[in-house]
Design an enzyme around this catalytic site. Structure first.
Site, PDB file in Angstrom:
ATOM      1  CG  PHE A   1      -1.877   1.248   1.100  1.00 27.16           C
ATOM      2  CD1 PHE A   1      -3.033   1.180   0.328  1.00 27.16           C
ATOM      3  CD2 PHE A   1      -1.566   2.456   1.713  1.00 27.16           C
ATOM      4  CE1 PHE A   1      -3.862   2.291   0.182  1.00 27.16           C
ATOM      5  CE2 PHE A   1      -2.386   3.575   1.564  1.00 27.16           C
ATOM      6  CZ  PHE A   1      -3.536   3.480   0.801  1.00 27.16           C
TER       7      PHE A   1
ATOM      8  CG  ASP B   1       5.450   4.060   1.856  1.00 25.72           C
ATOM      9  OD1 ASP B   1       5.418   4.778   2.876  1.00 25.72           O
ATOM     10  OD2 ASP B   1       4.483   3.918   1.085  1.00 25.72           O
TER      11      ASP B   1
ATOM     12  CE  LYS C   1      -1.184   7.116   6.702  1.00 27.48           C
ATOM     13  NZ  LYS C   1      -0.858   5.949   5.910  1.00 27.48           N
TER      14      LYS C   1
HETATM   15  C1  LIG Z   1      -1.085   6.009   4.412  1.00 25.66           C
HETATM   16  C2  LIG Z   1       0.013   5.480   3.565  1.00 25.66           C
HETATM   17  C3  LIG Z   1       0.298   6.058   2.315  1.00 25.66           C
HETATM   18  C4  LIG Z   1      -0.531   7.148   1.701  1.00 25.66           C
HETATM   19  O1  LIG Z   1      -0.568   8.324   2.428  1.00 25.66           O
HETATM   20  P1  LIG Z   1      -1.717   9.401   2.112  1.00 25.66           P
HETATM   21  O2  LIG Z   1      -1.362  10.558   2.998  1.00 25.66           O
HETATM   22  O3  LIG Z   1      -3.023   8.765   2.478  1.00 25.66           O
HETATM   23  O4  LIG Z   1      -1.633   9.717   0.675  1.00 25.66           O
HETATM   24  C5  LIG Z   1       1.378   5.550   1.616  1.00 25.66           C
HETATM   25  N1  LIG Z   1       2.109   4.535   2.097  1.00 25.66           N
HETATM   26  C6  LIG Z   1       1.872   3.978   3.298  1.00 25.66           C
HETATM   27  C7  LIG Z   1       2.750   2.872   3.790  1.00 25.66           C
HETATM   28  C8  LIG Z   1       0.798   4.401   4.061  1.00 25.66           C
HETATM   29  O5  LIG Z   1       0.520   3.809   5.219  1.00 25.66           O
END
Ligand SMILES: *Cc1c(COP(=O)(O)O)cnc(C)c1O
Length: 402
Positions: free
Chosen positions: A142, A227, A256
Site C-alpha cells: 500500500f 515507504d 502521516k
Molecule cells: C497512508 C500510507 C500512504 C498514503 O498516504 P496518504 O497521505 O493517504 O496519501 C502511503 N504509504 C503507506 C505505507 C501508508 O501507510
C-alpha cells in the site's frame, strides 16, 4: 436538529461520495489517546488515524505551534522563501541522518515524488535507455491512491475501473529476497517497499529481508526506496523501521505523523545523488514546504523526541503484544507486531474482523479492520500502561464473549 449520531451520518450519506465505510461513530473532540463523540461518549483511539496522530490527539505544543504560525504566515508558495523551511530541513536531516529533503503534503504525493526521482536518476545517472526504467514493488503493498500507485497495487479493488495504468513496475512477493534478486535487470532503477506492510495486514517480513534487499540494491546499482509513511516516526519503537535491521535506504518517504495529525505534511528524504537530479521546474507543489506545515512538522518532531515517545512505543508495544498473546481465543490465528504497530489476525471462521471492531466500539475502544481478518491496534505513542490494561480488558471481554 443535528444533535444525534444518526443525523450526522444521514447528512454524510446524502451529500458525500461513499468511498469509505467508517464505523458509525461521529467524533468531535480528542485529547491524547482519547476521543469523544457528539453524544459525549469517550473512546480510546487504537488506530491513531493510521499512525498520523502518533503524538496523541491535539498535542498542546503542536497546537500552539500551529496557532502561532497561523497568525504570522501560512503560505507564500515556493516562488519565495520562508523562514520555517530551512530550519525544518536542517532539523529533519539531522534527526534522520539524511542529506536532502523534498517536502510535499500527502503520503501518496511523496511516493509519486520518490518514483519520479528514481526514474530520473535512472536516466541521468545510471544511464538506463530512455523510457525503459523499471521499479520493483511488492505484492500486497500500500503506497497510496494516485493512478500510478494503484497501477502497481495487487489489490483488485484499488485498481478496478481505473485503467490504463502507468507501465514500468514489476511486482514480487513481499519478504522474498530471492524473488527480488531475480526481478532485477540492468534497467531496474528502484525497489519500493514498506519495512512492515501496514494496510496489507501488519505483515512483518522475515528477519534479514531488508538487509538482503539493501545488499541486492547496492550490488545492482538500484535505489532502495523505503515507504515509512506508516512505520516511520516512532511507530515501531524506532525513529525509522529501517533501524531494526541496521540499514540505510537511498530514499525514505515519510508523512502521516510528520505533522502529528494537524496538517498534511510529507517528505522524501535522500542522499544527495538521488534528489539532486531535480532541477528548478522539474517538480513542485503549491503547498509543499509552506511555513505553516514546516512549523507544525518541526514541533511534531520535537515532541516525538523530547517526550520520549519512541522509547514508550517500544516498551508499551512489547507489553501490549505480550498481554494480547495471553488472551485465550479460539478465533485468533496470530498476534504480531513491532512497537505499537500490532495486528491480530483472526481465523477465517471467526466471521471477519469488522464485527469485532464494532463490538469493541460499543466497549469504548476504536480500532479498524484491515483486509478481512486483521484487527489493527495502534494507539498513539504516548499511551500509558494503565490505558493499555484498560484496552486489554475490553479486548478480552469481546474475544471471550462473541
Ligand atoms: C497512508 C500510507 C500512504 C498514503 O498516504 P496518504 O497521505 O493517504 O496519501 C502511503 N504509504 C503507506 C505505507 C501508508 O501507510
Amino acid at each position: 436538529m443535528l444533535t444525534t449520531t444518526q443525523s450526522y451520518i444521514d447528512m454524510e450519506d446524502e451529500y458525500g461520495a461513499k468511498n469509505y465505510k467508517p464505523l458509525d461513530v461521529v467524533l468531535c473532540r480528542g485529547q491524547g489517546v482519547w476521543v469523544w463523540d457528539v453524544e459525549g461518549n469517550k473512546y480510546m483511539d487504537c488506530l491513531s488515524s493510521y499512525s498520523a496522530v502518533n503524538q496523541g490527539h491535539c498535542h498542546p505544543r503542536i497546537q500552539q505551534a500551529l496557532v502561532e504560525q497561523a497568525g504570522k504566515l501560512t503560505l507564500v508558495s515556493r516562488a519565495f522563501r520562508n523562514d520555517q523551511l530551512g530550519p525544518f530541513y536542517k532539523e529533519l536531516c539531522e534527526l534522520t541522518h539524511s542529506h536532502t529533503v523534498l517536502p510535499m503534503n500527502s503520503g501518496a504525493e511523496a511516493v509519486e515524488t520518490a518514483i519520479k526521482a528514481v526514474r530520473k536518476w535512472g536516466y541521468k545517472i545510471k544511464k538506463v535507455p530512455e523510457g525503459q526504467a523499471e521499479i520493483v514493488v511488492c505484492a500486497n503493498n500500500f503506497h497510496g491512491r494516485t493512478l500510478t500507485i494503484v497501477g502497481f497495487s495487487s489489490e483488485p479493488q484499488y485498481r478496478d475501473g481505473y485503467a490504463p495504468f502507468t507501465p514500468g513496475f514489476k511486482i514480487v512477493p513481499y519478504g522474498d529476497a530471492a524473488a527480488l534478486r531475480q526481478a532485477v535487470t540492468p534497467n531496474t532503477v528502484g525497489f519500493l517497499v514498506e519495512p512492515i506492510q501496514g494496510e496489507g495486514g501488519v505483515i512483518i517480513p522475515p528477519k534479514g529481508y531488508l538487509k538482503t534487499a539493501r545488499e541486492i540494491c547496492s550490488q545492482n546499482n538500484v535505489m532502495l526506496v523505503l515507504d515509512e509513511i506508516q512505520t516511520g516516526l516512532g511507530r515501531t519503537g524506532k525513529l525509522l523501521a529501517e533501524e531494526h535491521e541496521g540499514i540505510q535506504s537511498d530514499l525514505t518517504v515519510i508523512g502521516k505523523a510528520l505533522s502529528g495529525g494537524f496538517y498534511p505534511v510529507s517528505a522524501v528524504l535522500s542522499n544527495k545523488e538521488v534528489l539532486g537530479v531535480f532541477k528548478p521546474g522539474d517538480h513542485g507543489s503549491t503547498f509543499g514546504g509552506n511555513p505553516l506545515a514546516c512549523a507544525v512538522a518541526r514541533m511534531a518532531l520535537k515532541v516525538l523526541m523530547e517526550e520520549n515517545m519512541i522509547e514508550n512505543a517500544a516498551t508499551m508495544g512489547g507489553y501490549f503484544l505480550g498481554r494480547l498473546r495471553e488472551i485465550p481465543s479460539p478465533r485468533v490465528k496470530e498476534v504480531r507486531g513491532r512497537g505499537l504497530m500490532i495486528g491480530v489476525e483472526l481465523l477465517p471462521q471467526a466471521g471477519g474482523a469488522r464485527r469485532f471492531c464494532e463490538a469493541l466500539l460499543k466497549k469504548g475502544l476504536l480500532c479498524k479492520e484491515t483486509h478481512e481478518n486483521v484487527i489493527r491496534l495502534a494507539p498513539p505513542l504516548i499511551v500509558k500502561k494503565e490505558e493499555i490494561d484498560w484496552a486489554l480488558e475490553q479486548i478480552r471481554a469481546v474475544f471471550t464473549a462473541s
